[in-house]
Design a protein around this motif. Structure first.
Motif, PDB file in Angstrom:
ATOM      1  N   LEU A  32       0.836  -1.190   0.000  1.00  0.00           N
ATOM      2  CA  LEU A  32       0.000   0.000   0.000  1.00  0.00           C
ATOM      3  C   LEU A  32       0.878   1.250   0.000  1.00  0.00           C
ATOM      4  N   ALA A  33       0.357   2.314  -0.630  1.00  0.00           N
ATOM      5  CA  ALA A  33       1.107   3.566  -0.706  1.00  0.00           C
ATOM      6  C   ALA A  33       1.100   4.238   0.667  1.00  0.00           C
ATOM      7  N   ALA A  34       2.267   4.435   1.247  1.00  0.00           N
ATOM      8  CA  ALA A  34       2.400   5.066   2.559  1.00  0.00           C
ATOM      9  C   ALA A  34       3.228   6.335   2.416  1.00  0.00           C
ATOM     10  N   TRP A  35       2.830   7.352   3.160  1.00  0.00           N
ATOM     11  CA  TRP A  35       3.553   8.627   3.095  1.00  0.00           C
ATOM     12  C   TRP A  35       4.956   8.434   3.651  1.00  0.00           C
ATOM     13  N   ALA A  36       5.951   8.863   2.867  1.00  0.00           N
ATOM     14  CA  ALA A  36       7.349   8.723   3.270  1.00  0.00           C
ATOM     15  C   ALA A  36       7.978  10.071   3.590  1.00  0.00           C
ATOM     16  N   GLY A  37       7.137  11.111   3.691  1.00  0.00           N
ATOM     17  CA  GLY A  37       7.653  12.442   3.972  1.00  0.00           C
ATOM     18  C   GLY A  37       7.948  12.655   5.448  1.00  0.00           C
ATOM     19  N   LEU A  38       8.188  13.922   5.780  1.00  0.00           N
ATOM     20  CA  LEU A  38       8.571  14.257   7.149  1.00  0.00           C
ATOM     21  C   LEU A  38       8.063  15.651   7.495  1.00  0.00           C
ATOM     22  N   GLY A  50       2.796  25.326   1.121  1.00  0.00           N
ATOM     23  CA  GLY A  50       2.425  24.077   0.478  1.00  0.00           C
ATOM     24  C   GLY A  50       1.459  23.294   1.344  1.00  0.00           C
ATOM     25  N   ILE A  51       1.368  22.014   1.045  1.00  0.00           N
ATOM     26  CA  ILE A  51       0.466  21.125   1.769  1.00  0.00           C
ATOM     27  C   ILE A  51       1.108  19.744   1.792  1.00  0.00           C
ATOM     28  N   SER A  52       1.003  19.059   2.900  1.00  0.00           N
ATOM     29  CA  SER A  52       1.635  17.749   3.015  1.00  0.00           C
ATOM     30  C   SER A  52       0.765  16.671   2.373  1.00  0.00           C
ATOM     31  N   GLY A  53       1.374  15.517   2.135  1.00  0.00           N
ATOM     32  CA  GLY A  53       0.630  14.417   1.537  1.00  0.00           C
ATOM     33  C   GLY A  53      -0.587  13.990   2.345  1.00  0.00           C
ATOM     34  N   PRO A  54      -0.462  13.766   3.657  1.00  0.00           N
ATOM     35  CA  PRO A  54      -1.646  13.370   4.430  1.00  0.00           C
ATOM     36  C   PRO A  54      -2.762  14.417   4.402  1.00  0.00           C
ATOM     37  N   GLN A  82      -5.158   9.611   4.949  1.00  0.00           N
ATOM     38  CA  GLN A  82      -4.315   8.553   5.503  1.00  0.00           C
ATOM     39  C   GLN A  82      -5.098   7.242   5.597  1.00  0.00           C
ATOM     40  N   THR A  83      -4.382   6.171   5.422  1.00  0.00           N
ATOM     41  CA  THR A  83      -4.988   4.843   5.553  1.00  0.00           C
ATOM     42  C   THR A  83      -4.984   4.424   7.022  1.00  0.00           C
ATOM     43  N   GLU A  84      -6.147   4.063   7.494  1.00  0.00           N
ATOM     44  CA  GLU A  84      -6.236   3.610   8.883  1.00  0.00           C
ATOM     45  C   GLU A  84      -5.599   2.233   9.017  1.00  0.00           C
ATOM     46  N   PRO A  85      -4.790   2.042  10.034  1.00  0.00           N
ATOM     47  CA  PRO A  85      -4.197   0.700  10.222  1.00  0.00           C
ATOM     48  C   PRO A  85      -5.269  -0.297  10.646  1.00  0.00           C
ATOM     49  N   LEU A  86      -5.063  -1.524  10.253  1.00  0.00           N
ATOM     50  CA  LEU A  86      -5.991  -2.581  10.669  1.00  0.00           C
ATOM     51  C   LEU A  86      -5.869  -2.806  12.176  1.00  0.00           C
ATOM     52  N   PRO A  87      -6.985  -3.044  12.826  1.00  0.00           N
ATOM     53  CA  PRO A  87      -6.908  -3.285  14.280  1.00  0.00           C
ATOM     54  C   PRO A  87      -6.149  -4.573  14.559  1.00  0.00           C
ATOM     55  N   PRO A 121     -15.841  -1.265   6.361  1.00  0.00           N
ATOM     56  CA  PRO A 121     -15.061  -0.241   5.639  1.00  0.00           C
ATOM     57  C   PRO A 121     -14.011   0.389   6.557  1.00  0.00           C
ATOM     58  N   ARG A 122     -12.971   0.889   5.949  1.00  0.00           N
ATOM     59  CA  ARG A 122     -11.890   1.554   6.696  1.00  0.00           C
ATOM     60  C   ARG A 122     -11.441   2.784   5.929  1.00  0.00           C
ATOM     61  N   GLY A 123     -10.887   3.718   6.650  1.00  0.00           N
ATOM     62  CA  GLY A 123     -10.361   4.912   5.992  1.00  0.00           C
ATOM     63  C   GLY A 123      -9.114   4.593   5.189  1.00  0.00           C
ATOM     64  N   ARG A 124      -9.051   5.101   3.987  1.00  0.00           N
ATOM     65  CA  ARG A 124      -7.910   4.842   3.102  1.00  0.00           C
ATOM     66  C   ARG A 124      -7.440   6.151   2.482  1.00  0.00           C
ATOM     67  N   ASN A 125      -6.155   6.228   2.222  1.00  0.00           N
ATOM     68  CA  ASN A 125      -5.689   7.394   1.484  1.00  0.00           C
ATOM     69  C   ASN A 125      -6.119   7.280   0.018  1.00  0.00           C
ATOM     70  N   LEU A 126      -5.886   8.322  -0.726  1.00  0.00           N
ATOM     71  CA  LEU A 126      -6.385   8.388  -2.104  1.00  0.00           C
ATOM     72  C   LEU A 126      -5.877   7.221  -2.949  1.00  0.00           C
ATOM     73  N   PHE A 127      -4.638   6.881  -2.814  1.00  0.00           N
ATOM     74  CA  PHE A 127      -4.042   5.846  -3.655  1.00  0.00           C
ATOM     75  C   PHE A 127      -4.567   4.460  -3.284  1.00  0.00           C
ATOM     76  N   ASP A 128      -4.695   4.215  -1.985  1.00  0.00           N
ATOM     77  CA  ASP A 128      -5.264   2.941  -1.558  1.00  0.00           C
ATOM     78  C   ASP A 128      -6.733   2.836  -1.942  1.00  0.00           C
ATOM     79  N   SER A 129      -7.430   3.992  -1.970  1.00  0.00           N
ATOM     80  CA  SER A 129      -8.837   3.978  -2.379  1.00  0.00           C
ATOM     81  C   SER A 129      -8.967   3.585  -3.846  1.00  0.00           C
ATOM     82  N   LEU A 130      -8.070   4.095  -4.683  1.00  0.00           N
ATOM     83  CA  LEU A 130      -8.096   3.707  -6.097  1.00  0.00           C
ATOM     84  C   LEU A 130      -7.743   2.228  -6.261  1.00  0.00           C
TER      85      LEU A 130
END
Length: 323
Positions: free
Chosen positions: A154-160, A176-180, A185-190, A207-216
């Protein structure tokens, strides 16, 4: 014969006057040739100090303007990238709604899933957009890449951290604006509960929250899901997620536009201030040519008259001594 004391005093005074006029004439000539009325504190201490203060303010304003120009360029590039991703998500929603149609068969949905995967690749590319200085726009204060695949693919933000900031009217404005912020952001699985019964394989996961890339990615997987219940649940979740990301992207574009407008307003204010500072510096330091030429003519006339008068007095004194 030694001249009387009064004659010597008059002679000395005349010499001092001629010397002073000659010095003033040379100063005016230098001011006209250089264009500078105040070149050092000896010319006019108050004007020199005031001009130095204004020059420091102007130098600070110039540095501030460069920082604001860089921030404005970064904001513009970020807004352009978000607009491109927003167009991709609009197309993804069209594909999702089309794939939700019960009249399509598995082959039709597979074609739609292929296009969704292409949209995902394009979105990942835009998420790695660079600014004018080569910085990763959505990596915050970090370096490229902004996103990387995690252990689950899954696509995870690698920024800082947060994006760079610029001072505007005494406050810090993110450039600017950060990736999240932009893509969620993708919610981690419990974590699994050892005391809970195992999940029913026939029941779709919640259903779970997903970032844009994981949603696609989830949309593409849902389009080719063969199990009817899982297909229905997956498509409902995917369509809701796409709608949410479209709203988030619109909010992000509005935020960047607002920040850009604040920079534009501050830039206009700074331009006006710098123009006034430079006018004041010019007024304090530079030579007023009309006034200087008039003074030059006046001093030349006075010096010529003084020289003529001094010559007559000197000749008269010499004649008196000879006689």
């Amino acid at each position: 014969m030694i001249p009387p004391l009064s004659a010597r005093s008059g002679h000395d005074a005349a010499v001092r006057r001629l010397t002073g006029l000659t010095r003033q004439l040379a100063e005016v000539q230098q001011q006209i040739s250089t264009g500078k009325r105040v070149a050092g504190p000896g010319d006019d201490a108050i004007a020199f100090a005031r001009a130095a203060t204004l020059k420091r303010a102007d130098a600070g304003g110039e540095a501030q303007r460069k920082a604001m120009d860089a921030a404005a360029a970064r904001l513009t590039a970020s807004e352009t990238a978000l607009a491109g991703i927003a167009d991709l998500m609009a197309r993804a929603k069209e594909l999702a709604l089309a794939g939700r149609n019960a009249t399509l068969n598995a082959g039709d949905r597979a074609v739609l899933a292929l296009e969704v995967n292409e949209l995902l690749a394009a979105a990942r590319g835009l998420a790695e957009a660079r600014g004018p200085d080569g910085e990763a726009l959505f990596a915050g204060a970090g370096l490229a890449p902004a996103y990387a695949d995690d252990a689950d693919g899954l696509a995870a933000w690698a920024g800082l951290g947060a994006p760079p900031q610029v001072a505007v009217a005494g406050r810090l404005l993110p450039a600017g604006i950060s990736g999240p912020e932009a893509f969620g952001q993708t919610e981690p699985l419990p974590p699994p509960d050892p005391l809970a019964p195992p999940p029913d394989p026939e029941v779709p996961p919640p259903p779970r929250g997903r970032n844009l890339f994981d949603s696609l990615m989830h949309l593409a997987a849902s389009l080719v899901e063969p199990r009817p219940d899982f297909f229905e649940a997956g498509m409902d979740e995917a369509i809701a997620a796409v709608d949410g990301h479209i709203e988030r992207l619109a909010a992000g574009q509005a935020l960047l536009g607002t920040r850009g407008a604040r920079l534009d307003a501050e830039a206009q204010r700074l331009d006006t201030a710098q123009l006034q500072w430079r006018k004041d510096i010019s007024r304090l330091e530079e030579t007023d040519m009309v006034e200087a030429i008039a003074r030059l003519d006046r001093l030349t006339t006075v010096l010529e008259a003084a020289q003529a008068s001094f010559g007559r007095l000197s000749s008269l004194s010499l004649w008196d001594q000879i006689r």
